[in-house]
Design a protein around this motif. Structure first.
Motif, mmCIF file in Angstrom:
data_model
loop_
_atom_site.group_PDB
_atom_site.id
_atom_site.type_symbol
_atom_site.label_atom_id
_atom_site.label_comp_id
_atom_site.label_asym_id
_atom_site.label_seq_id
_atom_site.Cartn_x
_atom_site.Cartn_y
_atom_site.Cartn_z
ATOM 1 N N ASP A 1 0.853 -1.186 0.000
ATOM 2 C CA ASP A 1 0.000 0.000 0.000
ATOM 3 C C ASP A 1 0.884 1.230 0.000
ATOM 4 O O ASP A 1 1.931 1.244 0.638
ATOM 5 C CB ASP A 1 -0.896 0.040 1.248
ATOM 6 C CG ASP A 1 -2.143 -0.812 1.085
ATOM 7 O OD1 ASP A 1 -2.560 -1.050 -0.056
ATOM 8 O OD2 ASP A 1 -2.689 -1.239 2.114
ATOM 9 N N PRO B 1 -4.814 6.589 2.472
ATOM 10 C CA PRO B 1 -5.835 6.689 1.429
ATOM 11 C C PRO B 1 -6.403 8.101 1.333
ATOM 12 O O PRO B 1 -6.435 8.840 2.310
ATOM 13 C CB PRO B 1 -6.909 5.707 1.879
ATOM 14 C CG PRO B 1 -6.733 5.600 3.352
ATOM 15 C CD PRO B 1 -5.256 5.784 3.602
ATOM 16 N N ARG C 1 -15.681 7.635 0.120
ATOM 17 C CA ARG C 1 -14.924 6.511 -0.442
ATOM 18 C C ARG C 1 -13.435 6.692 -0.155
ATOM 19 O O ARG C 1 -12.890 7.780 -0.331
ATOM 20 C CB ARG C 1 -15.117 6.420 -1.948
ATOM 21 C CG ARG C 1 -16.475 5.935 -2.363
ATOM 22 C CD ARG C 1 -16.517 5.779 -3.874
ATOM 23 N NE ARG C 1 -17.835 5.402 -4.329
ATOM 24 C CZ ARG C 1 -18.214 4.144 -4.554
ATOM 25 N NH1 ARG C 1 -17.366 3.154 -4.356
ATOM 26 N NH2 ARG C 1 -19.426 3.880 -4.979
ATOM 27 N N ALA C 2 -12.793 5.615 0.263
ATOM 28 C CA ALA C 2 -11.349 5.628 0.470
ATOM 29 C C ALA C 2 -10.682 5.096 -0.795
ATOM 30 O O ALA C 2 -10.997 3.995 -1.253
ATOM 31 C CB ALA C 2 -10.969 4.772 1.669
ATOM 32 N N ARG D 1 -7.162 3.993 -2.343
ATOM 33 C CA ARG D 1 -5.794 3.613 -1.983
ATOM 34 C C ARG D 1 -4.985 3.333 -3.234
ATOM 35 O O ARG D 1 -5.444 2.634 -4.125
ATOM 36 C CB ARG D 1 -5.782 2.355 -1.118
ATOM 37 C CG ARG D 1 -6.412 2.529 0.225
ATOM 38 C CD ARG D 1 -6.329 1.216 1.015
ATOM 39 N NE ARG D 1 -7.049 1.321 2.257
ATOM 40 C CZ ARG D 1 -6.559 1.831 3.366
ATOM 41 N NH1 ARG D 1 -5.333 2.277 3.399
ATOM 42 N NH2 ARG D 1 -7.296 1.899 4.466
ATOM 43 N N ALA E 1 -7.359 0.887 -5.406
ATOM 44 C CA ALA E 1 -8.491 0.258 -4.717
ATOM 45 C C ALA E 1 -9.442 1.351 -4.263
ATOM 46 O O ALA E 1 -9.047 2.260 -3.534
ATOM 47 C CB ALA E 1 -8.015 -0.565 -3.518
ATOM 48 N N GLY F 1 -12.790 2.004 -2.204
ATOM 49 C CA GLY F 1 -13.687 1.399 -1.234
ATOM 50 C C GLY F 1 -15.118 1.859 -1.406
ATOM 51 O O GLY F 1 -15.424 2.719 -2.235
ATOM 52 N N PRO F 2 -16.007 1.289 -0.620
ATOM 53 C CA PRO F 2 -17.428 1.628 -0.741
ATOM 54 C C PRO F 2 -17.732 3.039 -0.243
ATOM 55 O O PRO F 2 -16.991 3.614 0.551
ATOM 56 C CB PRO F 2 -18.111 0.589 0.136
ATOM 57 C CG PRO F 2 -17.080 0.198 1.139
ATOM 58 C CD PRO F 2 -15.760 0.318 0.434
ATOM 59 N N GLU F 3 -18.841 3.572 -0.744
ATOM 60 C CA GLU F 3 -19.333 4.850 -0.238
ATOM 61 C C GLU F 3 -19.837 4.628 1.187
ATOM 62 O O GLU F 3 -19.979 3.488 1.621
ATOM 63 C CB GLU F 3 -20.441 5.394 -1.149
ATOM 64 C CG GLU F 3 -21.719 4.598 -1.129
ATOM 65 C CD GLU F 3 -21.692 3.324 -1.985
ATOM 66 O OE1 GLU F 3 -22.734 2.668 -2.029
ATOM 67 O OE2 GLU F 3 -20.669 2.964 -2.571
ATOM 68 N N THR G 1 -21.608 -1.005 -0.177
ATOM 69 C CA THR G 1 -20.839 -2.244 -0.248
ATOM 70 C C THR G 1 -20.013 -2.378 -1.521
ATOM 71 O O THR G 1 -19.258 -3.331 -1.660
ATOM 72 C CB THR G 1 -21.788 -3.465 -0.162
ATOM 73 O OG1 THR G 1 -22.714 -3.397 -1.241
ATOM 74 C CG2 THR G 1 -22.519 -3.497 1.163
ATOM 75 N N LYS H 1 -17.128 -2.097 -4.166
ATOM 76 C CA LYS H 1 -15.687 -1.881 -4.136
ATOM 77 C C LYS H 1 -15.136 -2.144 -5.528
ATOM 78 O O LYS H 1 -15.679 -2.945 -6.276
ATOM 79 C CB LYS H 1 -15.010 -2.828 -3.148
ATOM 80 C CG LYS H 1 -15.414 -2.618 -1.712
ATOM 81 C CD LYS H 1 -14.691 -3.592 -0.816
ATOM 82 C CE LYS H 1 -15.159 -3.451 0.616
ATOM 83 N NZ LYS H 1 -14.513 -4.413 1.498
ATOM 84 N N TRP I 1 -11.253 -2.659 -7.682
ATOM 85 C CA TRP I 1 -9.804 -2.794 -7.622
ATOM 86 C C TRP I 1 -9.283 -2.872 -9.043
ATOM 87 O O TRP I 1 -9.905 -3.505 -9.911
ATOM 88 C CB TRP I 1 -9.417 -4.069 -6.872
ATOM 89 C CG TRP I 1 -7.945 -4.231 -6.673
ATOM 90 C CD1 TRP I 1 -7.222 -3.772 -5.613
ATOM 91 C CD2 TRP I 1 -7.010 -4.876 -7.544
ATOM 92 N NE1 TRP I 1 -5.896 -4.086 -5.771
ATOM 93 C CE2 TRP I 1 -5.740 -4.774 -6.964
ATOM 94 C CE3 TRP I 1 -7.122 -5.515 -8.765
ATOM 95 C CZ2 TRP I 1 -4.595 -5.291 -7.534
ATOM 96 C CZ3 TRP I 1 -5.978 -6.033 -9.350
ATOM 97 C CH2 TRP I 1 -4.730 -5.923 -8.734
#
Length: 81
Positions: free
Chosen positions: A6, A10, A17-18, A20, A39, A41-43, A47, A49, A51
């Motif tokens: 990583d 993030p 949303r994160a 990364r 990557a 992530g979810p709001e 749920t 995601k 990548w």
């Protein structure tokens, strides 16, 4: 051998949303792969995601497109709608 790393902290968007940015390296006999990973992530409360593994050229192209769109958005804010 493979390794995922990583990057920095993030980026968290206004909608929560994160995002990364990292690195993926794979090495095997006759094979060396290095990718930039993204990557998303979810709001908040969601749920979904996403990548993606990008080649260095793809990562640079995406960076150019993001910078271009950021400039257009900033310009749009300075003009009346």
């Amino acid at each position: 051998m493979s390794r995922a790393v990583d990057g920095a902290q993030p980026l968290v968007t206004a909608c929560g949303r994160a995002i990364r940015v990292g690195e993926l390296r794979v090495e095997a006999p006759g094979l060396r792969v290095a990718r930039v990973t993204l990557a998303v992530g979810p709001e908040r409360g969601g749920t979904s995601k996403v990548w993606a593994g990008l080649t260095p050229a793809e990562a640079r192209a995406l960076a150019w497109q993001l910078l271009d769109q950021a400039g257009r958005a900033e310009h749009a804010l300075s003009e009346p709608w």
